[in-house]
Enzyme design. Structure first.
Site, short mmCIF file in Angstrom:
data_model
loop_
_atom_site.label_atom_id
_atom_site.label_comp_id
_atom_site.label_asym_id
_atom_site.label_seq_id
_atom_site.Cartn_x
_atom_site.Cartn_y
_atom_site.Cartn_z
CB SER A 191 -0.97 -0.05 1.18
OG SER A 191 -2.01 0.89 1.03
CD GLU A 318 -5.34 -3.96 -4.01
OE1 GLU A 318 -5.42 -3.72 -2.80
OE2 GLU A 318 -4.29 -4.34 -4.56
CG HIS A 414 -5.65 -2.57 0.47
ND1 HIS A 414 -4.77 -2.44 -0.58
CD2 HIS A 414 -5.24 -1.67 1.41
CE1 HIS A 414 -3.88 -1.50 -0.28
NE2 HIS A 414 -4.14 -1.04 0.92
#
Length: 511
Positions: A191, A318, A414
């Site tokens: 990230s 995600e 994610h």
């Protein structure tokens, strides 16, 4: 307990525990407060005697309280520390030579997180043959907020990135004492940590500190100096201090954390605040033309990091995580979807294309698919493309494992890939991410992903062929892995979806 020599003094870790020694909370720079606040990090002064390093160091200023991890306490100042896990056999001179090193940069929207999170425990990777380092760096305003010069000594932008460079410099100078190879360092992140990795690849001041890079779910693009200044003014106003160097320095870290949270909440509550309503992240790397010349996409496309091997991964769903934890504004109508697209400058062909690929899906799912690719999937893929076309050895993969069939309890969302790669599926704090206790298939998948990281860090070979200038194989991580060119048929693993993005360009964000 094992004692290790560093340039600043001796440190004592804990263990060995199942063959791994952990040395936690080693300071790599001076505390970034007082006269050093908003400045570049300074090397740590030596200490006398043996420093006990059995516990994680304090975390940087933030409001987040993450499961299983320490939280920030106002007054904590010695926040620039790192942690080392090393095989017990590597205590001193390792048989067969020094081991490859993996340095992990945590994510968290440049605003929260630390190297002490349980899913980043380096023991499993150390048992697999790496020396693992995790680190803390300045976050939020302290690490990325714009500070005007005001005639005083200028406070550099991207202080959090400069902290990461200081930690990598420490690794270069000291990791041999822990059995690591200073010339075989891989920097990895997820990230905002992955975007930090991309920035480090693009920064001249990080040159030579690592030879390989792993970027999972890199988020982009960078901020323009104008946007950083605009957001600084909003935070200063909320903190009731002048938008000057002296005014900001007079505000405590706690005051700036609270002010930042208030500005974020105001964006969330205001549907007419443009893209910040959908993505109220205030801080990020600034393409200032000096420390970071441009967005990493442009720098990598120019071949500046072609000598660095790159392994990229993103998940196929995600943004479903951000929706599940309430971090994303809800889209329930076509009008909402169209406003979202307009706020981000997305062409009509994109929203129409995603609707065509997902004809039976609710509008909210179309939004999540589009948003996840905008922020993570497409940006990550373009980093891989740019690096490969510039001559860099590049490997691309996607994480597609979900749990629960047509109604998943855990998507391929994610952060879900990280505990699989670290080999930390047993951590209670990650049960939500993976949908409960790990299955036998999950453990097999984790072993394969861990082996890919270890192989890449050791030799630059994760187990499949690299991309070429015109594309190449993509590894998909799932119950049964595949390695092939993306095939049509499913939006999240389709060559069609990449085609839809050709009309969209990433550039530094502006007010």
């Amino acid at each position: 307990m094992s004692v290790f020599d560093t340039a600043c003094g001796q440190v004592r870790g804990s263990g060995p525990d199942r063959g791994v020694v952990a040395v936690l909370g080693i300071p790599y720079a001076e505390p970034p407060f007082g006269a050093d606040r908003f400045r570049a990090p300074r090397p740590r002064s030596p200490w006398a005697g043996i420093r006990d390093c059995a516990d994680f160091g304090p975390v940087p200023p933030q409001s987040a309280q993450l499961p299983g991890a320490p939280s920030w306490s106002p007054g904590d100042e010695d926040v620039l520390s790192l942690n080392v896990w090393t095989p017990a056999a590597a205590d001193g001179a390792a048989p067969g030579g020094p081991l490859p090193v993996l340095v992990w940069i945590h994510g968290g929207a440049y605003t929260f997180g630390s190297g002490a999170q349980p899913d980043f425990d380096g023991a499993a990777l150390a048992r697999a043959g790496l020396v693992v380092v995790t680190l803390n760096y300045r976050l939020g305003f302290e690490g990325f907020g714009h500070v005007p010069a005001d005639g005083a000594d200028p406070c550099p932008p991207n202080r959090g990135l400069l902290d990461q460079i200081a930690a990598l410099t420490w690794v270069r100078r000291n990791i041999a004492a822990f059995g690591g190879a200073p010339g075989n360092v891989t920097v990895a992140g997820q990230s905002s940590g992955a975007a930090s990795v991309a920035c480090l690849m693009a920064m001249d001041s990080a040159r030579g500190l690592f030879r390989r890079a792993i970027a999972h779910s890199a988020v982009g693009p960078c901020y323009s100096p104008e946007l950083a200044g605009h957001l600084m003014e909003k935070v200063a106003a909320e903190a009731a201090v002048p938008a000057t160097s002296a005014g900001l320095a007079a505000a405590s870290p706690q005051t700036l954390v609270k002010a930042s949270d208030a500005v974020v909440d105001a964006y969330r509550q205001n549907p007419h605040s443009g893209r910040h309503h959908w993505d109220p992240v205030l801080y990020g790397p600034v393409a200032d033309g000096v420390h970071l010349r441009a967005d990493p996409l442009a720098v990598l496309a120019g071949g500046a990091a072609s000598g660095i091997d790159l392994l990229v991964c993103h998940t196929t769903q995600e943004y479903w995580l951000l929706d599940a934890v309430g971090s994303s504004a809800k889209v329930t109508t076509e009008e909402h979807l169209n406003r979202f697209a307009a706020d981000f400058g997305l062409p009509d062909s994109l929203t129409q294309g995603y609707r065509g690929l997902m004809p039976e899906a609710p509008v909210g799912d179309v939004h999540l698919a589009l948003y996840g690719d905008l922020m993570f999937g497409e940006y990550s893929s373009r980093l891989a493309d740019a690096h490969a076309r510039a001559g860099g050895r590049t490997f691309l993969s996607r994480f597609a494992r979900q749990r629960g069939g047509s109604e998943p309890v855990a998507y391929a969302w994610h952060c879900a890939d990280v505990p699989f790669a670290f080999g930390n599926l047993g951590e209670e704090s990650i049960r939500f991410l993976i949908g409960g206790a790990p299955t036998a298939a999950d453990h097999h998948l984790s072993a394969r992903m861990t082996a890919a990281w270890v192989g890449f860090a050791a030799t630059g070979e994760p187990g499949w062929e690299p991309l070429g200038a015109s594309g190449g194989p993509v590894r998909t991580w799932d119950a049964a892995d595949t390695t092939r060119a993306p095939a049509p048929g499913h939006w999240s693993d389709s060559g069609t979806v990449r085609t839809l993005w050709r009309s969209f360009g990433y550039r530094p964000l502006r007010p």
